[in-house]
Structures are given as structure tokens and as C-alpha cells.
Design an enzyme around this catalytic site. Structure first.
Site, PDB file in Angstrom:
ATOM      1  N   ASN A 144      -0.566  12.445  -4.554  1.00 49.65           N
ATOM      2  CA  ASN A 144      -1.102  11.376  -5.541  1.00 49.65           C
ATOM      3  C   ASN A 144      -2.673  11.329  -5.405  1.00 49.65           C
ATOM      4  O   ASN A 144      -3.082  10.276  -4.516  1.00 49.65           O
ATOM      5  CB  ASN A 144      -0.545   9.981  -5.481  1.00 49.65           C
ATOM      6  CG  ASN A 144      -1.050   8.954  -6.667  1.00 49.65           C
ATOM      7  OD1 ASN A 144      -1.711   9.528  -7.509  1.00 49.65           O
ATOM      8  ND2 ASN A 144      -0.464   7.818  -6.420  1.00 49.65           N
ATOM      9  N   LYS A 200      -4.644   9.957  -7.560  1.00 47.19           N
ATOM     10  CA  LYS A 200      -5.102   8.419  -8.117  1.00 47.19           C
ATOM     11  C   LYS A 200      -6.264   8.953  -9.086  1.00 47.19           C
ATOM     12  O   LYS A 200      -6.270  10.162  -9.708  1.00 47.19           O
ATOM     13  CB  LYS A 200      -5.287   7.452  -7.213  1.00 47.19           C
ATOM     14  CG  LYS A 200      -4.129   7.298  -6.121  1.00 47.19           C
ATOM     15  CD  LYS A 200      -4.231   6.111  -5.290  1.00 47.19           C
ATOM     16  CE  LYS A 200      -2.822   5.884  -4.438  1.00 47.19           C
ATOM     17  NZ  LYS A 200      -3.045   4.722  -3.798  1.00 47.19           N
ATOM     18  N   HIS A 210       4.221   2.941 -10.163  1.00 45.40           N
ATOM     19  CA  HIS A 210       3.487   2.729  -9.038  1.00 45.40           C
ATOM     20  C   HIS A 210       2.879   1.386  -9.174  1.00 45.40           C
ATOM     21  O   HIS A 210       2.531   0.631  -9.951  1.00 45.40           O
ATOM     22  CB  HIS A 210       2.313   3.783  -9.042  1.00 45.40           C
ATOM     23  CG  HIS A 210       1.476   3.671  -7.752  1.00 45.40           C
ATOM     24  ND1 HIS A 210       0.628   2.739  -7.006  1.00 45.40           N
ATOM     25  CD2 HIS A 210       1.586   4.705  -6.760  1.00 45.40           C
ATOM     26  CE1 HIS A 210       0.210   3.277  -6.130  1.00 45.40           C
ATOM     27  NE2 HIS A 210       0.920   4.552  -5.598  1.00 45.40           N
ATOM     28  N   GLU A 260       0.127  -0.001  -8.214  1.00 47.53           N
ATOM     29  CA  GLU A 260      -1.257  -0.206  -8.805  1.00 47.53           C
ATOM     30  C   GLU A 260      -1.080  -0.260 -10.295  1.00 47.53           C
ATOM     31  O   GLU A 260      -1.933  -1.032 -10.846  1.00 47.53           O
ATOM     32  CB  GLU A 260      -2.165   1.082  -8.509  1.00 47.53           C
ATOM     33  CG  GLU A 260      -2.485   1.003  -6.859  1.00 47.53           C
ATOM     34  CD  GLU A 260      -3.081   2.400  -6.213  1.00 47.53           C
ATOM     35  OE1 GLU A 260      -2.893   3.187  -6.985  1.00 47.53           O
ATOM     36  OE2 GLU A 260      -2.861   2.314  -5.180  1.00 47.53           O
ATOM     37  N   GLU A 262       7.346   2.412  -1.555  1.00 49.64           N
ATOM     38  CA  GLU A 262       5.957   2.255  -1.207  1.00 49.64           C
ATOM     39  C   GLU A 262       5.605   0.692  -1.035  1.00 49.64           C
ATOM     40  O   GLU A 262       5.381   0.156  -1.792  1.00 49.64           O
ATOM     41  CB  GLU A 262       5.031   3.049  -2.182  1.00 49.64           C
ATOM     42  CG  GLU A 262       5.114   4.329  -2.312  1.00 49.64           C
ATOM     43  CD  GLU A 262       3.662   4.938  -3.025  1.00 49.64           C
ATOM     44  OE1 GLU A 262       3.079   5.802  -2.331  1.00 49.64           O
ATOM     45  OE2 GLU A 262       3.282   4.291  -3.968  1.00 49.64           O
ATOM     46  N   GLY A 289      -2.923   2.251   1.363  1.00 49.96           N
ATOM     47  CA  GLY A 289      -4.381   2.267   1.912  1.00 49.96           C
ATOM     48  C   GLY A 289      -4.709   1.380   3.068  1.00 49.96           C
ATOM     49  O   GLY A 289      -5.945   1.216   3.093  1.00 49.96           O
ATOM     50  N   SER A 334      -0.048   5.058   3.421  1.00 47.43           N
ATOM     51  CA  SER A 334      -0.834   5.436   4.715  1.00 47.43           C
ATOM     52  C   SER A 334      -0.314   6.333   5.387  1.00 47.43           C
ATOM     53  O   SER A 334      -0.375   6.541   6.632  1.00 47.43           O
ATOM     54  CB  SER A 334      -0.967   3.943   5.359  1.00 47.43           C
ATOM     55  OG  SER A 334      -1.685   3.124   5.114  1.00 47.43           O
TER      56      SER A 334
HETATM   57  P1  13P Z   1      -2.257   5.930   0.648  1.00 47.23           P
HETATM   58  O1  13P Z   1      -1.565   7.074   1.337  1.00 47.23           O
HETATM   59  O2  13P Z   1      -3.747   5.998   0.433  1.00 47.23           O
HETATM   60  O3  13P Z   1      -1.906   4.913   1.460  1.00 47.23           O
HETATM   61  O4  13P Z   1      -1.781   5.694  -0.805  1.00 47.23           O
HETATM   62  C1  13P Z   1      -0.345   5.682  -1.022  1.00 47.23           C
HETATM   63  C2  13P Z   1       0.163   5.659  -2.492  1.00 47.23           C
HETATM   64  O5  13P Z   1      -0.245   4.657  -3.074  1.00 47.23           O
HETATM   65  C3  13P Z   1       0.697   7.100  -3.098  1.00 47.23           C
HETATM   66  O6  13P Z   1       1.248   6.714  -4.195  1.00 47.23           O
END
Ligand code: 13P
Length: 246
Positions: free
Chosen positions: A11, A13, A99, A101, A168, A174, A207
């Protein structure tokens, strides 16, 4: 060492531009080698790169996904949005929906349910994200939060065969933090127990990197990983796959 097919979803982003295309050569080469073993690679770049990625991956088995879509299957006056049919048309096979976010920006479980329905209608496979926040975890609400997200998110969807769940935990994204192995195993079992007939694939995200994958891959009920930061670096992404199968 595992023999299972494991899904590795990148992903990206809101990262990447046309110059990022060069970094894919390494991954394409790796995907054609024996080292890929049972790894299934899926890239979810920003919308602006889907078409270019799709062309780039023409000669290999790497699949493409979008990172979100509008809930309407119909074309319409929705400035700034794209729908599942557009994703399908441009070469996507998957779409990430729910997601955290985007939940943080106000996407409700109900809206997520509409998006999932429209994506399935467009014949996309859905990576449906669920997960609790840190305060929900501290208040021992993880199970009730996940149950609710699954119940409303998948309401009135009978055929779930094209749905992957992605657990997640919001606090793990992150942050460099990951759940304890025994907690993660139990949560994945809990998620799978919500499905009576056919158990969906359950991915873990938050992560994941080349250093912690050796431990995470020991949790044998996980079917793959949704990888943010580390997936933008071809070497790290490849290392994650290699270490999963080593
Ligand atoms: P990270 O691997 O950067 O923690 O992000 C995870 C994520 O949100 C994947 O969709």
C-alpha cells in the site's frame, strides 16, 4: 518455512510518481524467479500510477489494486472521486476499502459497506481493513470493535469469496509497534470465527518490515501482509517475501 500461498500487498498510500516506476524492475525480476515461492504480490499505488503500473506488470503475475473507491457504481458528478468500474477498467484487480486513514476522515461502516458492494459488483477483489485504536485496545474493546466493523461492513453481502480481511490495529500503523504474537494469533482466529461457511483470507498490517517478519510469519493463521512504508522500497519488500519463506 511455509509452503502456503502468502499475499504481500504493497500500500503506497500518497507516495510515488513516475520516477518510482524504475524501482519496480527489481520486483518484477524477483516475481519471475524461483525465490518468489508461494508469494502473491499485489501493488496498490496512488490512482495516478495505476495505469503505468498495470502496463509495467503486463508480463508478470503481479496484481494491481486501488486504495479506495467511491460507493457509486454509476458515473456521476462527484468531483475528485473515482469508482470501482473505473479502477477495473484501468487494470486493477483489487481495491483496499475501510483503511483507518480514511475511517479517520469520516468514512463510516455504512459507507464502507456500500463501497464494498460496488467493488464486488465491478468484479474487484476487496481488501477490507478493520482494526481498533489504542484507546479501544486499552479499554478491552478490540473484539467488539472488530465484530461491529465486520457486521456492518459486510451487511447483506452473501458471497464473500472475493473479500480479504486485513487486520490493521490503528496503533501499529507507522509506529514500529506490532501486537504480541499470541494476541495476534487469537485476534486472527477471532476474525475467522465470524465466518461460518468459508473462512476468508486474513492479512495483517501495521509496521511490517524485514526485521520483524521472521517473527510475524510464525503466526500460522495469517494469510498475508498489508505493507505500507516498507513496500515503497523494492529491496525491503523483496526481503519481506524472502524472509517469510526462508
Ligand atoms: P505501515 O506498514 O507503514 O505501518 O502501514 C501499514 C498500513 O497502513 C498498510 O495499509
Amino acid at each position: 518455512m511455509t509452503n502456503k500461498y502468502i499475499y504481500f500487498v504493497a500500500n503506497w498510500k500518497m507516495y510515488g510518481n513516475l520516477s518510482s516506476l524504475n524501482t519496480l524492475d527489481k520486483v518484477i525480476k524477483f516475481s519471475k524467479s524461483k525465490e518468489i515461492k508461494g508469494g502473491r504480490l499485489i501493488y496498490c499505488p496512488p490512482y495516478t500510477l495505476i495505469s503505468s503500473f498495470s502496463k509495467k506488470f503486463k508480463s508478470c503475475q503481479i496484481a494491481i489494486g486501488g486504495q479506495n473507491c467511491h460507493e457509486s457504481e454509476d458515473y456521476g458528478a462527484h468531483t475528485g472521486y473515482i469508482n470501482s468500474r473505473m479502477l477495473k477498467n484501468i487494470g486493477a484487480h483489487f481495491v483496499i476499502i475501510g483503511h483507518s486513514e480514511n475511517r479517520k476522515k469520516g468514512e463510516s461502516d455504512k459507507l464502507i459497506n456500500l463501497k464494498i458492494k460496488s467493488a464486488l459488483e465491478a468484479k474487484l477483489k476487496v481488501i477490507f481493513c478493520i482494526g481498533e485504536t489504542l484507546s479501544e485496545k486499552r479499554n478491552k474493546k478490540t473484539h467488539s470493535v472488530l465484530s461491529n466493523q465486520i457486521k456492518i461492513g459486510l451487511k447483506n453481502i452473501k458471497n464473500k469469496s472475493n473479500i480479504f480481511l486485513a487486520y490493521e490495529p490503528v496503533w501499529a500503523i507507522g509506529s514500529g509497534l506490532i501486537p504480541k504474537s499470541q494476541d495476534l494469533f487469537k485476534i486472527v482466529e477471532f476474525i475467522k470465527s465470524k465466518f461460518r461457511d468459508k473462512t476468508p483470507k486474513v492479512l495483517y498490517g501495521g509496521s511490517v518490515n524485514p526485521n520483524n517478519i521472521t517473527n510475524i510469519r510464525k503466526i500460522n493463521n495469517i494469510d498475508g501482509y498489508l505493507i505500507g512504508g516498507a513496500s515503497q522500497n523494492a529491496k525491503k519488500f523483496i526481503d519481506i517475501v524472502k524472509k517469510t519463506y526462508s
